[in-house]
Scaffold this active site. Structure first.
Site, PDB file in Angstrom:
ATOM      1  N   ARG A 131       0.862  -1.062   0.058  1.00  0.00           N
ATOM      2  CA  ARG A 131      -0.125  -0.028   0.161  1.00  0.00           C
ATOM      3  C   ARG A 131       0.755   1.506   0.030  1.00  0.00           C
ATOM      4  O   ARG A 131       0.579   2.351  -0.630  1.00  0.00           O
ATOM      5  CB  ARG A 131      -0.893  -0.009   1.322  1.00  0.00           C
ATOM      6  N   LYS A 189      -7.113 -16.368   6.924  1.00  0.00           N
ATOM      7  CA  LYS A 189      -8.415 -17.431   7.219  1.00  0.00           C
ATOM      8  C   LYS A 189      -9.491 -16.488   7.219  1.00  0.00           C
ATOM      9  O   LYS A 189     -10.712 -17.405   7.062  1.00  0.00           O
ATOM     10  CB  LYS A 189      -7.989 -17.729   8.787  1.00  0.00           C
ATOM     11  N   VAL A 244      -4.316 -21.043   9.622  1.00  0.00           N
ATOM     12  CA  VAL A 244      -4.568 -21.661  10.978  1.00  0.00           C
ATOM     13  C   VAL A 244      -3.359 -22.201  11.680  1.00  0.00           C
ATOM     14  O   VAL A 244      -2.756 -22.875  11.489  1.00  0.00           O
ATOM     15  CB  VAL A 244      -5.518 -23.009  10.768  1.00  0.00           C
ATOM     16  N   GLY A 268      -0.689 -20.587  12.577  1.00  0.00           N
ATOM     17  CA  GLY A 268       0.779 -20.088  12.170  1.00  0.00           C
ATOM     18  C   GLY A 268       1.513 -21.188  11.764  1.00  0.00           C
ATOM     19  O   GLY A 268       1.301 -21.779  10.550  1.00  0.00           O
ATOM     20  N   ILE A 325       2.183 -24.149  12.896  1.00  0.00           N
ATOM     21  CA  ILE A 325       1.769 -25.515  13.080  1.00  0.00           C
ATOM     22  C   ILE A 325       1.157 -26.304  12.268  1.00  0.00           C
ATOM     23  O   ILE A 325       0.192 -25.700  11.565  1.00  0.00           O
ATOM     24  CB  ILE A 325       0.837 -25.665  14.381  1.00  0.00           C
ATOM     25  N   GLY A 375       3.051  -6.641  21.535  1.00  0.00           N
ATOM     26  CA  GLY A 375       2.874  -6.482  19.887  1.00  0.00           C
ATOM     27  C   GLY A 375       2.090  -7.914  19.586  1.00  0.00           C
ATOM     28  O   GLY A 375       2.013  -8.235  18.457  1.00  0.00           O
ATOM     29  N   LYS A 387     -10.793 -19.877  12.139  1.00  0.00           N
ATOM     30  CA  LYS A 387     -10.081 -20.911  11.859  1.00  0.00           C
ATOM     31  C   LYS A 387     -11.061 -22.291  12.071  1.00  0.00           C
ATOM     32  O   LYS A 387     -10.663 -23.240  11.646  1.00  0.00           O
ATOM     33  CB  LYS A 387      -8.857 -20.906  13.005  1.00  0.00           C
ATOM     34  N   GLY A 434       2.965 -14.613  14.676  1.00  0.00           N
ATOM     35  CA  GLY A 434       4.297 -14.052  14.256  1.00  0.00           C
ATOM     36  C   GLY A 434       4.669 -14.146  12.806  1.00  0.00           C
ATOM     37  O   GLY A 434       4.661 -15.024  12.297  1.00  0.00           O
TER      38      GLY A 434
END
Ligand code: NDP
Ligand code: HSE
Length: 429
Positions: free
Chosen positions: A47, A106, A133, A135, A137, A188, A206, A305
């Site tokens: 953007r 998601k 879903v 991150g 994993i 954060g 999710k 993250g």
């Protein structure tokens, strides 16, 4: 190895996109060896073009994402913008112009996954979204591929890092909701507007994706019962502790006992301290999958993250690139079972109900009668007097949500019930 590179366009270069670009550069040789051809980043849509982006060639940056996906020579488009539009239109255009798509979105997949899969099918391309879903994993691929020969009956998990951080903080330090949220924001984890996280929208998206894949059934976002965690209080944690439990925001997708329908829900719930999900601390995620043959599986790790999420995106890029080179396609949507999604009223679980009542003869009997009239069986009752009033904690046996709702409505009408302080489902036993 093929020397002509596969061309990748990146839509979005924020928290996740910047890490995708970094890993593509730093791991370029390994990625090429694993795929069988080099991968070249040929454009980055953002953007704000003037923002300094470390490691990104400024010549690749554009604000015209539509022109980028219309180039016609792209092998993979990576959508990490988020939200519904322009992400949806860009993904559709990417398919129309011959690219496969990897997304971490998601919200979009939960809302429009079926239409996007149909667009991918129409153009013979792949749509992958492992990062959408939990991150880093691996969850989508195990459900879709590793467990493709099994029958999944239940998916139960913590799929939102921000809310798990807040609840963990409240539990471990006695902090109130606002104090814990402020800390999540300062670190954060929570966004400036944390609504999607704390009101359960993120987890519900999710849950819709997980239920759809697990049960081979279309589950839309609207099918997911959603309650946020903003009402959870320090008193709820104190009650949970007395029961040997803690409180987590859970996403629960279940096949009914007769196998004829499914449910999907997101809400705070008490779970016993001995349950593996109770030990999931901070912003981590964990998901339990229960299936006929495999039994219980648990997936655990960082659910958010930049770098962790980029790991999942890169895994998808490798898979999609391999498919491109071999002329194959990965698995598409599997919704053949088409099971009905039952309303929340049909969900059966246990409940912890905290009531403020008058402390006088017959009150306990009145309350017990209301439970009995609605077919809700009481497991334990604990009463504590305080200045002519009493606090009554009732824990039920398993009952339907509809029966519990009727019970609570009737309790509220009793003169002797001053208020219903909290209602919490009890899971994981
Ligand atoms: P960010 O807000 O950090 O980044 C969004 C990026 O998209 C920015 O680079 C922004 O540009 C760009 N962008 C926004 N609008 C447009 C537009 N109209 N055209 C082109 N570019 C645009 O988001 P995240 O990286 O955190 O999230 C991206 C996706 O990943 C979302 O779907 C999110 O749900 C998902 N996700 C995120 C996780 C996380 O931990 N952050 C975890 C798992 C999934 P600019 O830089 O110029 O502002
Ligand atoms: N806001 C999400 C979370 C990001 O806190 O888990 C990962 O989807």
């Amino acid at each position: 190895m093929r020397t002509r590179p596969l061309k990748v366009a990146l839509l979005g270069c924020g928290v996740v996109g910047s890490e995708v670009a970094r890993i593509m550069t730093t791991h370029a040789d390994d990625l090429a060896a694993r795929i069988g051809a080099p991968v070249e980043l040929v454009g980055v849509a953002v953007r704000r073009p003037d923002k300094v982006r470390e490691g990104i060639d400024p010549d690749l940056v554009t604000t015209d994402a539509t022109a980028l996906v219309k180039r016609g020579d792209l092998d993979v488009v990576v959508e990490v913008i988020g939200g519904i539009e322009p992400a949806r239109a860009l993904i559709t255009t990417a398919f129309e112009h011959g690219a496969s798509v990897v997304s971490a979105n998601k919200a979009l997949i939960a809302q429009d996954g079926a239409a996007l899969h149909a667009a991918a099918d129409e153009h013979g391309r792949d749509l992958y979204y492992e990062a959408a879903v939990a991150g880093a994993i691996p969850l989508i691929r195990p459900l879709r591929e590793s467990l493709a020969g099994d029958k999944v009956n239940r998916v139960l998990g913590i799929v939102n890092g921000t809310t798990n951080f807040i609840l963990d903080k409240m539990d471990s330090t006695g902090a109130g909701y606002q104090e814990a949220l402020d800390e999540a924001t300062a670190l954060g984890y929570a966004e400036a507007d944390p609504t999607a996280d704390v009101e359960g929208f993120d987890a519900a998206a999710k849950a819709a994706i997980l239920a759809g894949i697990a049960f081979h059934t279309r589950v839309r976002l609207d099918d997911v019962h959603r309650e946020g965690m903003t009402e959870v209080t320090a008193a709820d944690f104190a009650s949970a502790k007395e029961m040997g439990c803690t409180i987590k925001l859970l996403a629960i997708c279940e096949r009914a006992a007769d196998g004829a329908s499914v449910t999907a829900r997101v809400h705070p719930a008490m779970i016993p301290l001995g349950h593996p999900l109770a030990g999931v601390r901070g912003a981590y995620n964990a998901v339990f999958v229960e299936s006929d043959a495999a039994g219980q599986l648990m997936f655990y790790g960082p659910g958010a993250g930049g770098a962790p999420t980029a790991s999942a995106v890169l895994g998808d890029i490798v898979a999609v690139c391999r498919n491109r080179l071999s002329g194959a396609r990965g698995p598409g949507e599997s919704a053949y079972a088409a099971l009905p999604v039952s309303p929340m009223g049909e969900v059966v679980t246990r409940y912890h109900i905290s009531l403020d009542v008058a402390d006088k003869p017959g009150v306990l009997a009145q309350v017990a009668t209301v439970f009995a009239e609605h077919g809700v069986s009481i497991d334990t009752v604990r009463q504590q007097g305080k200045d002519g009033e009493a606090s009554l904690v009732v824990i039920t046996h398993r009952a339907s949500d509809a029966a519990l709702g009727g019970t609570v409505e009737a309790l509220r009408k009793l003169d002797t019930v001053r208020g219903v302080a909290s209602i919490m489902r009890v899971e994981g036993e």
